[in-house]
Design a protein around this motif. Structure first.
Motif, PDB file in Angstrom:
ATOM      1  N   SER A 158       0.980  -1.115  -0.057  1.00 55.34           N
ATOM      2  CA  SER A 158       0.042   0.044  -0.191  1.00 55.34           C
ATOM      3  C   SER A 158       0.979   1.208  -0.032  1.00 55.34           C
ATOM      4  N   TYR A 159       1.854   1.328   0.632  1.00 54.31           N
ATOM      5  CA  TYR A 159       2.896   2.293   1.032  1.00 54.31           C
ATOM      6  C   TYR A 159       3.374   2.602  -0.488  1.00 54.31           C
ATOM      7  N   VAL A 160       3.801   1.599  -1.128  1.00 55.14           N
ATOM      8  CA  VAL A 160       4.483   1.695  -2.377  1.00 55.14           C
ATOM      9  C   VAL A 160       3.555   1.842  -3.609  1.00 55.14           C
ATOM     10  N   GLY A 161       2.375   1.537  -3.308  1.00 56.79           N
ATOM     11  CA  GLY A 161       1.338   1.980  -4.441  1.00 56.79           C
ATOM     12  C   GLY A 161       1.083   0.743  -5.331  1.00 56.79           C
ATOM     13  N   LEU A 208      -4.104   1.410 -10.330  1.00 54.21           N
ATOM     14  CA  LEU A 208      -3.285   1.711  -9.290  1.00 54.21           C
ATOM     15  C   LEU A 208      -3.814   2.888  -8.284  1.00 54.21           C
ATOM     16  N   THR A 209      -3.536   2.856  -7.235  1.00 48.41           N
ATOM     17  CA  THR A 209      -4.026   4.131  -6.244  1.00 48.41           C
ATOM     18  C   THR A 209      -2.951   5.243  -6.520  1.00 48.41           C
ATOM     19  N   PRO A 210      -3.535   6.364  -6.465  1.00 49.49           N
ATOM     20  CA  PRO A 210      -2.705   7.680  -6.816  1.00 49.49           C
ATOM     21  C   PRO A 210      -1.944   7.959  -5.572  1.00 49.49           C
ATOM     22  N   ARG A 211      -2.174   7.291  -4.278  1.00 53.47           N
ATOM     23  CA  ARG A 211      -1.445   7.610  -3.137  1.00 53.47           C
ATOM     24  C   ARG A 211      -0.477   6.738  -2.992  1.00 53.47           C
ATOM     25  N   ALA A 212       0.892   6.962  -3.437  1.00 53.84           N
ATOM     26  CA  ALA A 212       1.718   6.287  -3.389  1.00 53.84           C
ATOM     27  C   ALA A 212       3.129   6.706  -3.543  1.00 53.84           C
ATOM     28  N   ASN A 213       4.310   6.118  -3.285  1.00 51.23           N
ATOM     29  CA  ASN A 213       5.620   6.593  -3.283  1.00 51.23           C
ATOM     30  C   ASN A 213       5.918   6.173  -4.831  1.00 51.23           C
ATOM     31  N   ARG A 214       5.917   7.021  -5.605  1.00 51.38           N
ATOM     32  CA  ARG A 214       6.162   6.982  -7.205  1.00 51.38           C
ATOM     33  C   ARG A 214       7.358   6.729  -7.609  1.00 51.38           C
ATOM     34  N   ILE A 215       8.401   6.969  -6.774  1.00 50.70           N
ATOM     35  CA  ILE A 215       9.717   6.608  -6.900  1.00 50.70           C
ATOM     36  C   ILE A 215       9.936   5.098  -6.952  1.00 50.70           C
ATOM     37  N   MET A 216       9.522   4.693  -5.722  1.00 55.83           N
ATOM     38  CA  MET A 216       9.682   3.384  -5.174  1.00 55.83           C
ATOM     39  C   MET A 216       8.876   2.402  -6.306  1.00 55.83           C
ATOM     40  N   ARG A 217       7.733   2.768  -6.788  1.00 54.30           N
ATOM     41  CA  ARG A 217       6.966   2.145  -7.793  1.00 54.30           C
ATOM     42  C   ARG A 217       7.947   1.989  -9.084  1.00 54.30           C
ATOM     43  N   SER A 218       8.367   3.117  -9.342  1.00 58.80           N
ATOM     44  CA  SER A 218       9.294   3.101 -10.611  1.00 58.80           C
ATOM     45  C   SER A 218      10.447   2.298 -10.572  1.00 58.80           C
TER      46      SER A 218
END
Length: 134
Positions: free
Chosen positions: A45-48, A65-75
């Protein structure tokens, strides 16, 4: 000076296919100690890497995907997933089992699986072994 715990985590992360020195440092710097999350769902959830849910009354609708995310981690995870697909036969099998669907959705599923493996190796402090667990 790097704390001992962080250097051990860096070595463990480097054992995962697709996670090099830059991605491992990024994961550690963005997430800190992965053991602070009580379970994998909180980390995902934190990563998104979870679907967005819209609920009203008795109606439940899931979106992308949820917009509330750590986008850097997701990428970081999505890029690591591309490499993991080339080198880990279990990840390749999981990717092929969803063949025929949207490639981006499949890639997010594989990234979530990769994140669960990263979470497991940090929790158990054992290095990743390619092709061992399905």
């Amino acid at each position: 000076m790097i704390p001992i715990l962080t250097s051990i985590q860096l070595l463990l992360l480097r054992s995962v296919p697709g996670v090099g020195p830059i991605v491992a440092c990024g994961i550690i710097s963005e997430l800190g100690d992965l053991r602070r999350f009580k379970n994998f769902k909180q980390l995902a959830s934190y990563v998104g890497l979870i679907p967005s849910v819209h609920q009203s009354g008795g109606h439940l609708r899931t979106a992308g995907l949820t917009p509330r995310a750590n986008r850097i981690m997701r990428s970081y995870l999505v890029e690591a997933t591309w490499v993991a697909l080339r080198f880990d036969p279990v990840m390749q099998e999981y990717y092929r089992s969803h063949q025929g669907k949207d490639v981006k959705r499949i890639l997010v599923k594989v990234a979530r699986k990769l994140l669960s493996r990263i979470h497991a190796i940090i929790r158990t402090e054992t290095p990743y072994q390619i092709g061992v667990i399905k």
